[in-house]
Design an enzyme around this catalytic site. Structure first.
Site, mmCIF file in Angstrom:
data_model
loop_
_atom_site.group_PDB
_atom_site.id
_atom_site.type_symbol
_atom_site.label_atom_id
_atom_site.label_comp_id
_atom_site.label_asym_id
_atom_site.label_seq_id
_atom_site.Cartn_x
_atom_site.Cartn_y
_atom_site.Cartn_z
ATOM 1 N N GLY A 120 0.754 -1.243 0.000
ATOM 2 C CA GLY A 120 0.000 0.000 0.000
ATOM 3 C C GLY A 120 0.778 1.282 0.000
ATOM 4 N N GLY A 135 3.734 -3.779 -3.728
ATOM 5 C CA GLY A 135 3.659 -3.984 -5.171
ATOM 6 C C GLY A 135 4.145 -2.730 -5.869
ATOM 7 N NE ARG A 136 0.133 2.220 -6.116
ATOM 8 C CZ ARG A 136 -0.969 2.229 -6.876
ATOM 9 N NH1 ARG A 136 -0.953 2.786 -8.062
ATOM 10 N NH2 ARG A 136 -2.096 1.718 -6.424
ATOM 11 N NE ARG A 179 -2.731 2.895 -11.458
ATOM 12 C CZ ARG A 179 -2.618 4.092 -10.941
ATOM 13 N NH1 ARG A 179 -2.071 5.072 -11.651
ATOM 14 N NH2 ARG A 179 -3.049 4.340 -9.731
ATOM 15 C CB CYS A 200 -14.910 3.530 -30.181
ATOM 16 S SG CYS A 200 -13.979 3.144 -31.650
ATOM 17 C CD GLU A 201 -15.315 2.694 -23.570
ATOM 18 O OE1 GLU A 201 -15.369 3.314 -22.491
ATOM 19 O OE2 GLU A 201 -15.342 1.468 -23.676
ATOM 20 C CE1 TYR A 209 -1.809 -3.572 -8.618
ATOM 21 C CE2 TYR A 209 -0.703 -1.565 -7.934
ATOM 22 C CZ TYR A 209 -1.157 -2.828 -7.649
ATOM 23 O OH TYR A 209 -0.950 -3.362 -6.397
HETATM 24 N N1 LLP Z 1 -1.574 -6.949 -0.612
HETATM 25 C C1 LLP Z 1 -2.902 -7.005 -0.859
HETATM 26 C C2 LLP Z 1 -3.732 -7.925 -0.081
HETATM 27 C C3 LLP Z 1 -3.455 -6.195 -1.867
HETATM 28 O O1 LLP Z 1 -4.756 -6.252 -2.100
HETATM 29 C C4 LLP Z 1 -2.618 -5.312 -2.608
HETATM 30 C C5 LLP Z 1 -3.158 -4.472 -3.662
HETATM 31 C C6 LLP Z 1 -1.236 -5.300 -2.314
HETATM 32 C C7 LLP Z 1 -0.759 -6.118 -1.306
HETATM 33 C C8 LLP Z 1 -0.272 -4.417 -3.040
HETATM 34 O O2 LLP Z 1 -0.548 -3.067 -2.856
HETATM 35 P P1 LLP Z 1 0.479 -1.962 -3.356
HETATM 36 O O3 LLP Z 1 1.707 -2.085 -2.519
HETATM 37 O O4 LLP Z 1 0.774 -2.199 -4.775
HETATM 38 O O5 LLP Z 1 -0.242 -0.707 -3.113
HETATM 39 N N2 LLP Z 1 -5.123 -1.373 -9.710
HETATM 40 C C9 LLP Z 1 -4.968 -0.352 -8.686
HETATM 41 C C10 LLP Z 1 -4.307 -0.877 -7.439
HETATM 42 C C11 LLP Z 1 -5.000 -2.077 -6.816
HETATM 43 C C12 LLP Z 1 -4.349 -2.602 -5.581
HETATM 44 C C13 LLP Z 1 -4.993 -3.862 -5.137
HETATM 45 N N3 LLP Z 1 -4.385 -4.482 -4.004
HETATM 46 C C14 LLP Z 1 -4.215 0.828 -9.264
HETATM 47 O O6 LLP Z 1 -3.870 0.794 -10.444
HETATM 48 O O7 LLP Z 1 -3.982 1.810 -8.570
#
Ligand code: LLP
Length: 424
Positions: free
Chosen positions: A239, A275-276, A312, A344-345, A373
């Site tokens: 997160g 992740g991000r 996104r 086309c949107e 993402y």
């Molecule tokens: N752990 C769990 C249980 C999660 O649901 C997520 C992300 C992460 C870890 C990793 O989170 P991060 O460190 O990447 O923030 N598609 C969206 C983001 C969706 C995140 C979903 N869960 C976007 O493009 O912003």
């Protein structure tokens, strides 16, 4: 990010000018910097130096096998949310002992596969899932190591669609019922509850929601221990936000200090699911200007990339910096344009009234901070083939996913017998 920047007037990823990649693989294409991913990982690692902390890369951010393999080689584990992601983690060389499995809707088959694989931990999100997993584990003759994901009812102060820790969100078991859930888990024959998990959302730019949520989890651990449940580990989720524009996300060092402060005295090992943070700023979407179109009230820059390639902006109104590959003069005039794709949107818009230097047909531009993402959320909408992905390391670049061919795209479908041949 130092790995992505202008050199001799051209935007480069590490030692490779982006026009060279465009010549070699065409556009649009995703380009990632191995060095930037490695640097982000090492920073995360260093912030928790000396602590028993496992970094389980959240594959959902970017699950290209090369990206996973790179992180696995650096020692990362994986956070997976499906059998497909688990298979990717294994195929890329992540040891099962460093894999956690999250998700609110795991199927019986997925639980079975994960348990057979012998992963570190399954993060259970409901009472129903406890029962199903216990049954699966009992049948397979070995207890399943689990965490229970708790919903701490904390507002992550992020986009509503990626906020996961409020009472009204579908995730986890609410705090008020967590002790009963752990008691049930301990009573079931197939389960070994060992950890508490929490993840309150993505792209957090403030540290306070984390502090609040983790504090609640630590309090819960004390009560669980009093109940006789031996919690050994905390999974604190992912997160941590990154900078897309002017955000000031917490520095990882401050985040780590806060974690240390809040978890001190628990004696728990830690797991994280970033992740991000690891891949977001390490990637870009390389695309070419098809047309510059003068509308009745504004100018449109039409790219060869579209919402199906990078969802996104359309889905979350997300901001991504857009940079011309040929470096504009420092004093170049900027005028507002709408940067759009060919789909086309009207939602197929990357930027609205963005001040950009003059762009002309054929110019290459990079949509930045698209490493997380981006490719993973792409689709073939409008029958546009999936993009290639390129990994740069120093002066070399490798295609780590080729562009989908039209044969592959059409080959996914079948026309039933009765529709084949000539019509009446
Ligand atoms: N752990 C769990 C249980 C999660 O649901 C997520 C992300 C992460 C870890 C990793 O989170 P991060 O460190 O990447 O923030 N598609 C969206 C983001 C969706 C995140 C979903 N869960 C976007 O493009 O912003």
């Amino acid at each position: 990010m130092a790995e992505i920047g202008y050199r001799s007037g051209t935007l480069c990823v590490e030692g490779v000018p982006l026009d060279r990649i465009a010549d070699a693989v065409g556009t649009p294409a995703y380009v990632y910097s191995a060095g930037a991913i490695e640097a982000a990982y090492r920073r995360f690692r260093a912030a928790f130096e000396g602590q028993d902390a496992t970094i389980c890369y959240a594959l959902k951010a970017n699950s290209n096998l090369a990206v996973i393999a790179l992180l696995a080689r650096l020692g990362a584990g994986a956070d997976v949310v499906s059998k497909g992601e688990l298979r990717r983690a294994l195929a890329a060389g992540v040891p099962p002992s460093r894999i956690v499995f999250s998700g609110v809707g795991k199927t019986r088959a997925e639980l079975e596969f994960a348990h057979e694989t012998g992963i570190r931990q399954i993060n259970v999100e409901s009472l129903n899932e406890l029962e199903v997993l216990s049954e699966v584990a009992t049948r397979l003759g070995r207890k399943a190591r689990i965490a229970i994901r708790v919903n701490p009812d904390v507002d992550a102060l992020t986009h509503a669609k990626i906020s996961t820790g409020k009472a009204e969100n579908k995730f986890g078991i609410d705090l008020a019922h967590a002790r009963a859930a752990f008691a049930r888990a301990a009573a079931l024959p197939g389960l070994e509850p060992q950890a508490v998990a929490v993840h309150i959302g993505s792209q957090l730019t403030s540290i306070e929601p984390f502090r609040l949520a983790f504090g609640r989890i630590v309090h819960l651990v004390e009560r669980l221990r009093a109940d006789g449940i031996a919690i050994k580990s905390l999974d604190l989720g992912g997160g941590l936000g990154i900078r897309y524009r002017a955000e000031a996300p917490p520095e990882i060092e401050d985040y780590a200090a806060m974690v240390k402060d809040v978890t001190a005295g628990t004696g728990c090992s830690l797991a994280f699911e970033p992740g991000r943070f690891l891949v977001g700023n390490a990637g870009l979407l390389l695309t070419r200007v098809l047309y510059v179109k003068e509308g009745a009230t504004r100018r449109f820059v039409v790219l060869d990339a579209a919402m199906n390639d990078l969802l996104r902006p359309a889905l979350y109104e997300a901001f991504h910096e857009i940079a011309p590959v040929r470096q504009p003069a420092a004093d170049a005039e900027r005028s507002p344009v709408d940067v759009v794709g060919p789909v086309c949107e009207t939602g197929d818009t990357f930027a609205t009234q963005r001040p950009l230097p003059m762009l002309i047909e054929g110019d290459l531009v990079a949509i930045l901070s698209a490493g997380a993402y981006g490719a993973v959320m792409s689709s073939t909408y409008n029958s546009r083939p999936l993009l290639p992905e390129v990994l740069v390391s120093g002066d070399r670049f490798d295609v780590v996913r080729p562009r989908q061919s039209y044969e592959q795209l059409l080959g996914l479908d079948r026309i039933p017998d009765w529709l084949q041949g000539k019509g009446a």
